[in-house]
Design a protein around this motif. Structure first.
Motif, PDB file in Angstrom:
ATOM      1  N   ARG A 251     -33.109 -42.344 -77.725  1.00 54.92           N
ATOM      2  CA  ARG A 251     -31.684 -42.658 -77.746  1.00 54.92           C
ATOM      3  C   ARG A 251     -30.892 -41.379 -77.989  1.00 54.92           C
ATOM      4  N   LEU A 252     -29.576 -41.486 -77.825  1.00 51.55           N
ATOM      5  CA  LEU A 252     -28.665 -40.421 -78.236  1.00 51.55           C
ATOM      6  C   LEU A 252     -27.934 -40.873 -79.487  1.00 51.55           C
ATOM      7  N   THR A 253     -27.740 -39.952 -80.407  1.00 51.16           N
ATOM      8  CA  THR A 253     -26.909 -40.209 -81.578  1.00 51.16           C
ATOM      9  C   THR A 253     -25.585 -39.484 -81.391  1.00 51.16           C
ATOM     10  N   PHE A 254     -24.496 -40.222 -81.553  1.00 53.92           N
ATOM     11  CA  PHE A 254     -23.147 -39.698 -81.334  1.00 53.92           C
ATOM     12  C   PHE A 254     -22.410 -39.527 -82.653  1.00 53.92           C
ATOM     13  N   ARG A 255     -21.516 -38.570 -82.687  1.00 49.30           N
ATOM     14  CA  ARG A 255     -20.648 -38.390 -83.851  1.00 49.30           C
ATOM     15  C   ARG A 255     -19.557 -39.457 -83.879  1.00 49.30           C
ATOM     16  N   ASN A 256     -19.212 -39.984 -82.693  1.00 49.19           N
ATOM     17  CA  ASN A 256     -18.095 -40.902 -82.572  1.00 49.19           C
ATOM     18  C   ASN A 256     -18.582 -42.217 -81.969  1.00 49.19           C
ATOM     19  N   ALA A 257     -18.246 -43.359 -82.601  1.00 48.53           N
ATOM     20  CA  ALA A 257     -18.702 -44.666 -82.123  1.00 48.53           C
ATOM     21  C   ALA A 257     -18.120 -44.996 -80.752  1.00 48.53           C
ATOM     22  N   ARG A 258     -16.891 -44.573 -80.489  1.00 52.83           N
ATOM     23  CA  ARG A 258     -16.277 -44.868 -79.189  1.00 52.83           C
ATOM     24  C   ARG A 258     -17.043 -44.173 -78.064  1.00 52.83           C
ATOM     25  N   ASP A 259     -17.439 -42.922 -78.274  1.00 43.09           N
ATOM     26  CA  ASP A 259     -18.214 -42.223 -77.253  1.00 43.09           C
ATOM     27  C   ASP A 259     -19.557 -42.920 -77.046  1.00 43.09           C
ATOM     28  N   ARG A 260     -20.167 -43.375 -78.138  1.00 46.53           N
ATOM     29  CA  ARG A 260     -21.443 -44.096 -78.023  1.00 46.53           C
ATOM     30  C   ARG A 260     -21.289 -45.356 -77.185  1.00 46.53           C
ATOM     31  N   ASP A 261     -20.228 -46.117 -77.447  1.00 46.17           N
ATOM     32  CA  ASP A 261     -20.015 -47.367 -76.719  1.00 46.17           C
ATOM     33  C   ASP A 261     -19.766 -47.107 -75.232  1.00 46.17           C
ATOM     34  N   ARG A 262     -19.005 -46.055 -74.926  1.00 52.18           N
ATOM     35  CA  ARG A 262     -18.742 -45.729 -73.527  1.00 52.18           C
ATOM     36  C   ARG A 262     -20.019 -45.266 -72.830  1.00 52.18           C
ATOM     37  N   PHE A 263     -20.855 -44.503 -73.527  1.00 53.62           N
ATOM     38  CA  PHE A 263     -22.132 -44.089 -72.948  1.00 53.62           C
ATOM     39  C   PHE A 263     -22.999 -45.304 -72.644  1.00 53.62           C
ATOM     40  N   ASN A 264     -23.071 -46.256 -73.587  1.00 53.21           N
ATOM     41  CA  ASN A 264     -23.862 -47.468 -73.356  1.00 53.21           C
ATOM     42  C   ASN A 264     -23.392 -48.200 -72.104  1.00 53.21           C
ATOM     43  N   LEU A 265     -22.088 -48.288 -71.921  1.00 49.64           N
ATOM     44  CA  LEU A 265     -21.536 -48.952 -70.742  1.00 49.64           C
ATOM     45  C   LEU A 265     -21.918 -48.190 -69.474  1.00 49.64           C
ATOM     46  N   GLY A 266     -21.781 -46.860 -69.508  1.00 49.86           N
ATOM     47  CA  GLY A 266     -22.167 -46.047 -68.356  1.00 49.86           C
ATOM     48  C   GLY A 266     -23.645 -46.174 -68.045  1.00 49.86           C
ATOM     49  N   LEU A 267     -24.476 -46.284 -69.096  1.00 49.77           N
ATOM     50  CA  LEU A 267     -25.920 -46.425 -68.910  1.00 49.77           C
ATOM     51  C   LEU A 267     -26.243 -47.751 -68.232  1.00 49.77           C
ATOM     52  N   ARG A 268     -25.550 -48.807 -68.629  1.00 48.04           N
ATOM     53  CA  ARG A 268     -25.777 -50.108 -67.994  1.00 48.04           C
ATOM     54  C   ARG A 268     -25.384 -50.065 -66.517  1.00 48.04           C
ATOM     55  N   ARG A 269     -24.282 -49.401 -66.219  1.00 47.01           N
ATOM     56  CA  ARG A 269     -23.858 -49.278 -64.819  1.00 47.01           C
ATOM     57  C   ARG A 269     -24.882 -48.486 -64.013  1.00 47.01           C
ATOM     58  N   PHE A 270     -25.381 -47.421 -64.595  1.00 45.44           N
ATOM     59  CA  PHE A 270     -26.402 -46.599 -63.941  1.00 45.44           C
ATOM     60  C   PHE A 270     -27.640 -47.433 -63.636  1.00 45.44           C
ATOM     61  N   ALA A 271     -28.100 -48.219 -64.608  1.00 46.02           N
ATOM     62  CA  ALA A 271     -29.298 -49.041 -64.421  1.00 46.02           C
ATOM     63  C   ALA A 271     -29.058 -50.126 -63.374  1.00 46.02           C
ATOM     64  N   ALA A 272     -27.875 -50.763 -63.428  1.00 44.07           N
ATOM     65  CA  ALA A 272     -27.566 -51.849 -62.489  1.00 44.07           C
ATOM     66  C   ALA A 272     -27.521 -51.356 -61.047  1.00 44.07           C
ATOM     67  N   ALA A 273     -27.198 -50.075 -60.864  1.00 39.04           N
ATOM     68  CA  ALA A 273     -27.125 -49.506 -59.508  1.00 39.04           C
ATOM     69  C   ALA A 273     -28.478 -48.993 -59.020  1.00 39.04           C
ATOM     70  N   GLY A 274     -29.558 -49.303 -59.777  1.00 37.01           N
ATOM     71  CA  GLY A 274     -30.886 -48.851 -59.371  1.00 37.01           C
ATOM     72  C   GLY A 274     -31.145 -47.391 -59.661  1.00 37.01           C
ATOM     73  N   GLY A 275     -30.440 -46.828 -60.661  1.00 38.50           N
ATOM     74  CA  GLY A 275     -30.573 -45.404 -60.958  1.00 38.50           C
ATOM     75  C   GLY A 275     -31.977 -44.990 -61.356  1.00 38.50           C
ATOM     76  N   TYR A 276     -32.666 -45.793 -62.167  1.00 37.73           N
ATOM     77  CA  TYR A 276     -34.018 -45.437 -62.611  1.00 37.73           C
ATOM     78  C   TYR A 276     -34.988 -45.407 -61.426  1.00 37.73           C
ATOM     79  N   GLU A 277     -34.891 -46.412 -60.579  1.00 38.14           N
ATOM     80  CA  GLU A 277     -35.779 -46.485 -59.430  1.00 38.14           C
ATOM     81  C   GLU A 277     -35.542 -45.325 -58.463  1.00 38.14           C
ATOM     82  N   LYS A 278     -34.302 -44.936 -58.286  1.00 40.46           N
ATOM     83  CA  LYS A 278     -33.986 -43.813 -57.400  1.00 40.46           C
ATOM     84  C   LYS A 278     -34.560 -42.507 -57.951  1.00 40.46           C
ATOM     85  N   LEU A 279     -34.520 -42.344 -59.276  1.00 44.30           N
ATOM     86  CA  LEU A 279     -35.074 -41.121 -59.865  1.00 44.30           C
ATOM     87  C   LEU A 279     -36.598 -41.092 -59.761  1.00 44.30           C
TER      88      LEU A 279
END
Length: 252
Positions: A207-235
């Motif tokens: 995982r990543l540890t963030f200094r700011n909870a808002r940045d952590r939450d936005r990263f989690n959202l971006g990570l879900r979008r990345f996974a939903a678009a098949g990002g892991y499989e493409k890599l």
């Protein structure tokens, strides 16, 4: 005074607008580990782990600024405010898992070392990646003081040199990383000895540890979008890494 023809201006407009949009995005400084291919290639700014983090941050609306260094140094950068996030499984505001490592206890088959459980390690010289006692679970952390010859090494390629030269009995590393380093060292040292890896550890979710909870939450959202678009499989396809029933081993 020369003027640019209108059709050339219009043709360049999308690229100019995109550049302006990118420049307007907030930057976020992240510390990842040192070079350990296929996950991180610090010299070239690529690798599976690098791509996951940078693409998830982009999906979250950030400009990623990624620094590389040994795990413990990354933790110090985070504590000192030199970065906004760092690879860590505790402390601060911890993200959802973004990658899985399959760490194993690797031996040379010719040594006839048999490992069935963690306690077996106390009988051998053991070398692990830096910070292994922090990432491989409480049972391993409690065991390390009982191993008479235990060491953690950085850079991680040192583990390959120690094992093949028989200066350690067991190397603890993600199996993909170890095999990649072995391939890289093939002209430097003799790597013909067959490896016998033992799966003493459950897969490690990073995982990543963030200094700011808002940045952590936005990263989690971006990570879900990345996974939903098949990002892991493409890599997995891009880096030619094995999958199980179509699912990459490094996907959480």
């Amino acid at each position: 005074m020369a003027f640019t023809p209108l059709h050339l201006v219009l043709r360049a407009l999308p690229a100019l607008l995109l550049s302006a949009q990118i420049a307007a995005l907030p930057s976020l400084r992240v510390a990842l580990g040192e070079t350990k291919q296929p996950y991180i290639d610090a010299e070239r700014g690529k690798g599976v782990e690098y791509d996951i983090v940078s693409q998830a941050l982009s999906q979250a609306g950030y400009q990623p600024q990624i620094r590389f260094g040994p795990n413990l140094r990354a933790h110090n950068w985070l504590a000192n405010g030199q970065v906004d996030a760092a690879i860590a499984n505790s402390g601060g505001h911890v993200s959802e898992p973004y990658i899985v490592y399959q760490n194993m206890a690797i031996t040379l088959c010719k040594r006839r070392i048999h490992l069935q459980r963690l306690d077996d390690l106390v009988r051998f010289r053991v070398a692990a990646f830096q910070g292994a006692h922090l990432y491989l679970g409480p049972a391993f952390a409690a065991l390390t003081p009982q191993i008479p010859s235990y060491r953690e090494e950085s850079p991680q390629v040192t583990l390959n040199r120690l094992l093949y030269s028989e200066r350690t009995d067991v190397a603890i590393s993600d199996i993909n990383i170890f095999q990649q380093f072995s391939h890289d060292l093939r002209r430097e040292i003799d790597i013909r000895a067959k490896l016998c890896p033992y799966a003493l550890f459950t897969p490690t979710h990073y995982r990543l540890t963030f200094r700011n909870a808002r940045d952590r939450d936005r990263f989690n959202l971006g990570l879900r979008r990345f996974a939903a678009a098949g990002g892991y499989e493409k890599l997995a396809e891009r880096y030619q890494l094995p999958t199980q029933h179509g699912r990459p081993w490094f996907k959480p």
